[in-house]
Design a protein around this motif. Sequence first.
Motif, short mmCIF file in Angstrom:
data_model
loop_
_atom_site.label_atom_id
_atom_site.label_comp_id
_atom_site.label_asym_id
_atom_site.label_seq_id
_atom_site.Cartn_x
_atom_site.Cartn_y
_atom_site.Cartn_z
N GLU A 31 26.88 2.70 -11.66
CA GLU A 31 26.59 4.08 -12.36
C GLU A 31 25.22 3.68 -13.08
O GLU A 31 24.13 4.73 -13.08
CB GLU A 31 27.48 4.49 -13.41
CG GLU A 31 28.94 5.16 -12.75
CD GLU A 31 29.73 5.65 -13.84
OE1 GLU A 31 29.32 5.56 -14.82
OE2 GLU A 31 30.70 6.09 -13.36
N VAL A 32 25.01 2.56 -13.73
CA VAL A 32 23.86 2.17 -14.32
C VAL A 32 22.54 2.17 -13.39
O VAL A 32 21.52 2.55 -13.75
CB VAL A 32 23.88 0.66 -14.90
CG1 VAL A 32 22.64 0.17 -15.31
CG2 VAL A 32 24.80 0.89 -16.04
N ASP A 33 22.85 1.74 -12.24
CA ASP A 33 22.03 1.77 -11.04
C ASP A 33 21.43 2.88 -10.77
O ASP A 33 20.28 3.30 -10.36
CB ASP A 33 22.36 0.74 -10.02
CG ASP A 33 21.41 0.62 -8.67
OD1 ASP A 33 20.39 -0.15 -9.28
OD2 ASP A 33 21.38 0.92 -7.58
N ILE A 34 22.44 3.70 -10.61
CA ILE A 34 21.95 5.20 -10.06
C ILE A 34 21.46 6.04 -11.36
O ILE A 34 20.36 6.69 -10.88
CB ILE A 34 23.44 6.07 -9.65
CG1 ILE A 34 23.97 5.23 -8.55
CG2 ILE A 34 23.24 7.56 -9.49
CD1 ILE A 34 25.44 5.81 -7.89
N VAL A 35 21.95 6.04 -12.22
CA VAL A 35 21.20 6.59 -13.54
C VAL A 35 19.95 6.31 -13.78
O VAL A 35 18.89 6.59 -13.99
CB VAL A 35 22.11 6.66 -14.88
CG1 VAL A 35 21.30 6.97 -15.99
CG2 VAL A 35 23.44 7.06 -14.54
N GLY A 36 19.59 4.95 -13.55
CA GLY A 36 18.14 4.20 -13.79
C GLY A 36 17.27 4.41 -12.48
O GLY A 36 16.16 4.23 -12.61
N ALA A 37 17.85 5.29 -11.64
CA ALA A 37 16.86 5.32 -10.18
C ALA A 37 15.82 6.48 -10.19
O ALA A 37 16.18 7.66 -11.21
CB ALA A 37 18.02 5.77 -9.08
#
Length: 277
Positions: A271-277
């Motif tokens: 989720e962190v990776d996706i939100v930061g994308a």
Amino acid sequence: MTRRCFVIGHPIAHSRSPLIHGTWLADHGLDGSYERIDVAPADLPAFITRLRAGEFVGGNVTVPHKQAAEALIDEVSEAARAIGAVNTLWREGGRLCGDNTDAAGFLGHLDATTPGWLDHVRTALVIGAGGAARAVVYALKSRGLDRIAVVNRNPARAAELVAAFGAPLQAMDWSARSALVGEADLIVNTTSLGMKGQPPLGLDLATLRPGTIVDDIVYVPLKTDLLVEAERRGAIAVDGLGMLLHQAVPGFARWFGVVPEVTPALRARLEVDIVGA
Ligand code: ATR
């Protein structure tokens, strides 16, 4: 000796599979690796030769190699054959084997987040008729639903999908999609509509019954407009990230001999990776 695995595609920079498998490798303290490798279509046969020679124990295959890889291996699982694409490769007794784990991932996530869903799902509405739709209808058909209505912008593709899988699939008109909402116990968006940078799906949920399961395989954003609106109307929203996580389980189990778990902590990392994308 370090067990090396890969995900091949072209392009491949945005694959989130290394994050998933890397987390599991670290969690289990295994001597393994999972590498992102860019392989152009013309180089696929040479890469498969490297795999056969023992450089890797196996790996994942993504766009644009999912169909081409099927023709280069020795054993194709029943699921991969029906879906028409492989996404997971491994070596077994000198033979190169391939499976498609998208259907298992779709069901694994649905089973984990909505236990007992099959008790009240008899009719499904599947939106889309591409590769992802094939995995979803294969999965749903395996669970014995009474009716699986398929709608697609290009009606020829919906008809082709229904012809390939047979009953209980039914091709319906794209223009009928909103009217079909009220009849469905489970609605699945398999199109790219609603994804970041794409138009919204724009499905009219006026007739949606509370308790209907609405599953969107899109996971960027984590909660699509479809899921937000479905939840507002009392439906059960199932997001696409879980399918991505669950489809990775069978491959890891084959390559490393440990069945990994889809934990809240792993999900949070993604989720962190996706939100930061
Ligand atoms: P995947 O393997 O991810 O399923 P695909 O095979 O290219 O990718 O399929 C994409 C799906 O999204 C198809 O059902 C496609 O509809 P068409 O067959 O009519 O092209 C659907 N899709 C993509 N963009 C769309 C749009 N703007 N409107 C409606 N459907 C769309």
